[in-house]
Write an enzyme that holds these catalytic residues in place. Structure first.
Site, mmCIF file in Angstrom:
data_model
loop_
_atom_site.group_PDB
_atom_site.id
_atom_site.type_symbol
_atom_site.label_atom_id
_atom_site.label_comp_id
_atom_site.label_asym_id
_atom_site.label_seq_id
_atom_site.Cartn_x
_atom_site.Cartn_y
_atom_site.Cartn_z
ATOM 1 N N VAL A 1 -88.960 -14.253 38.740
ATOM 2 C CA VAL A 1 -88.799 -14.958 40.022
ATOM 3 C C VAL A 1 -89.458 -14.175 41.159
ATOM 4 C CG1 VAL A 1 -87.126 -15.806 41.718
ATOM 5 C CG2 VAL A 1 -86.695 -16.135 39.276
ATOM 6 N N ASP B 1 -88.605 -2.610 43.132
ATOM 7 C CA ASP B 1 -87.873 -2.873 41.878
ATOM 8 C C ASP B 1 -87.326 -1.550 41.393
ATOM 9 O OD1 ASP B 1 -88.092 -5.419 39.628
ATOM 10 O OD2 ASP B 1 -87.377 -3.471 38.903
ATOM 11 N N TYR C 1 -86.904 1.338 50.031
ATOM 12 C CA TYR C 1 -86.146 0.771 51.158
ATOM 13 C C TYR C 1 -86.678 1.218 52.519
ATOM 14 C CZ TYR C 1 -83.075 -1.204 47.725
ATOM 15 O OH TYR C 1 -82.602 -1.948 46.685
ATOM 16 N N ARG D 1 -74.230 -20.145 35.563
ATOM 17 C CA ARG D 1 -74.602 -19.222 36.634
ATOM 18 C C ARG D 1 -73.402 -18.356 37.008
ATOM 19 N NH1 ARG D 1 -77.178 -23.994 38.345
ATOM 20 N NH2 ARG D 1 -79.449 -23.861 38.244
ATOM 21 N N PRO E 1 -75.337 -15.806 40.584
ATOM 22 C CA PRO E 1 -75.064 -17.087 41.219
ATOM 23 C C PRO E 1 -75.255 -16.970 42.725
ATOM 24 C CG PRO E 1 -73.036 -16.056 40.443
ATOM 25 C CD PRO E 1 -74.123 -15.132 40.084
ATOM 26 N N ASP F 1 -82.461 -27.480 43.906
ATOM 27 C CA ASP F 1 -81.809 -28.668 43.333
ATOM 28 C C ASP F 1 -82.240 -29.925 44.091
ATOM 29 O OD1 ASP F 1 -79.171 -27.039 41.945
ATOM 30 O OD2 ASP F 1 -80.145 -26.186 43.697
ATOM 31 N N THR F 2 -82.376 -29.791 45.412
ATOM 32 C CA THR F 2 -82.796 -30.932 46.227
ATOM 33 C C THR F 2 -84.240 -31.308 45.895
ATOM 34 O OG1 THR F 2 -81.223 -30.389 47.962
ATOM 35 C CG2 THR F 2 -83.121 -31.690 48.628
ATOM 36 N N ARG G 1 -85.575 -30.872 42.987
ATOM 37 C CA ARG G 1 -85.500 -31.534 41.674
ATOM 38 C C ARG G 1 -85.031 -32.983 41.841
ATOM 39 N NH1 ARG G 1 -82.805 -26.130 39.009
ATOM 40 N NH2 ARG G 1 -84.728 -25.269 38.150
ATOM 41 N N HIS H 1 -74.915 -24.171 44.145
ATOM 42 C CA HIS H 1 -76.135 -24.245 43.334
ATOM 43 C C HIS H 1 -75.648 -24.049 41.906
ATOM 44 C CE1 HIS H 1 -80.058 -23.500 41.646
ATOM 45 N NE2 HIS H 1 -79.795 -22.239 41.376
ATOM 46 N N THR I 1 -86.637 -19.861 34.747
ATOM 47 C CA THR I 1 -87.289 -20.782 35.685
ATOM 48 C C THR I 1 -87.822 -19.941 36.849
ATOM 49 O OG1 THR I 1 -85.519 -21.238 37.281
ATOM 50 C CG2 THR I 1 -85.387 -22.389 35.181
#
Ligand code: NAD
Length: 315
Positions: free
Chosen positions: A15, A36, A66, A89, A122, A149-150, A152, A176, A231
């Site tokens: 992601v 990372d 940082y 999630r 989550p 989600d919206t 989708r 979500h 995803t």
């Protein structure tokens, strides 16, 4: 001093790296720092993306720490394990809240003045944890929430109705995740109420169509994860859209996840509602009109999230 053209991404897995790639292609920022726990991963991603620069716009992209990101206008947090096949999630909550617990204090102790955008899942619970742990105001700590989600929902509706999905005005609100709610009562296409538009296109079985599309949205992530393990394209483009609204001070209405302080009669839960997003983060939660059933479902979603937050001792 905050640099409005600088972004940082913490977590450079699928992601984070795809988000970095997407942001680079859009030329919104002139500086991007990748952080990372696996420094080599961040360095490798920065090198790889830099090598496409000649085909895009000039930008300073590098792996950092940082101390390098405190002047970033937006810090995007994608660090955390992904969902395993069959895992919800919410199953991820302990693992990823632990990871967040190593990240947020680093930001808080440096008195960060920009916007923290949480993406790791989550996402609602982690946004809640990040807001509490950082002590930053809620308008500057929010989650990507149901933006994906919206998207989708609009995609599936657009395909069903054979219409450009950008002309659809409809939202998924709440968690979500499994308790999310499609707001059908105010959904419309080009100003035409959704059921009327469906009938115009020859569809009359509204209950069945709504159920199938809502389930399609809810199960998308599970299906993609089963098929390709993770995803990342859709969410990366969603993050780009949120960043654009902030950097360009667009005042766009996006369903981002925010700590509720009495809105819709709900308090103490963090979930998504359409909100006006601009340079200061969330300016206002939009009082979208809900049917009685949708209002009840939203209250249920808030309860689910509060109970989950309580399992890790967060109120
Ligand atoms: P991934 O396993 O590919 O990447 C996670 C990265 O985080 C790794 O590079 C890892 O080294 C790094 N990391 C772990 N602990 C860290 C720490 N303390 N500091 C800095 N980096 C750290 O996972 P992914 O597929 O990129 O997914 C990341 C998160 O995004 C997951 O929680 C996933 O569920 C979530 N996600 C959210 C959405 C959404 O709509 N909000 C969509 C897709 C995925």
């Amino acid at each position: 001093m905050i640099n409005s053209r600088k972004v940082a991404i913490i977590g450079c897995g699928m992601v984070g790296a795809t988000t970095a790639y997407t942001l680079m292609q859009h030329g919104l920022f002139s500086e991007m720092v990748l952080v990372d726990v696996n420094k080599e991963r961040a360095e490798g991603e920065a090198m790889d993306i830099n090598h496409g620069m000649t085909f895009a716009s000039p930008m300073d992209i590098y792996a950092g720490d940082y101390d390098d990101i405190m002047d970033a206008a937006i810090i995007v947090v994608t660090a955390g394990a992904g969902q395993k096949p069959g895992e919800t999630r919410l199953d991820l909550v302990k693992k990823n809240a632990g990871i967040l617990g190593t990240i947020i204090p680093e930001i808080a102790k440096r008195h960060y003045e920009g916007i923290l955008l949480i993406v790791a899942n989550p996402v609602d619970i982690l946004t809640h944890v990040a807001q509490k742990m950082s002590g930053l105001p809620r308008n500057r700590v929010f989650g990507s929430g149901t933006v994906l989600d919206t998207a989708r929902l609009k995609f599936l509706l657009g395909r069903h109705l054979n219409v450009d999905n950008r002309n659809i005005e409809a939202y998924i609100i709440g968690e979500h995740g499994d308790s999310e709610i499609p707001v059908w009562s105010s959904a419309n296409v080009g100003g035409v109420p959704i059921h009327d538009f469906c009938e115009m296109r020859g569809f009359y079985n509204h209950e069945k169509a709504m159920e199938e599309i809502a389930n399609g949205v809810k199960n998308s992530a599970y299906e993609i994860i089963r098929k390709k393990k993770a995803t990342y394209y859709g969410i990366a483009m969603g993050v780009q859209r949120i960043c654009e609204a902030i950097v360009r001070d667009e005042k766009s209405i996006l369903p981002v996840s925010i700590y509720l302080d009495g809105e819709f009669g709900l308090e103490g839960a963090t979930l998504s509602l359409p909100s006006i997003v601009g340079k200061n983060g969330i300016e206002k939660i939009v009082p979208i009109s809900l049917s009685e059933e949708e209002q009840k479902a939203l209250a249920h979603s808030a309860e689910v999230l509060k109970e989950t937050a309580a399992t890790i001792g967060v109120k």
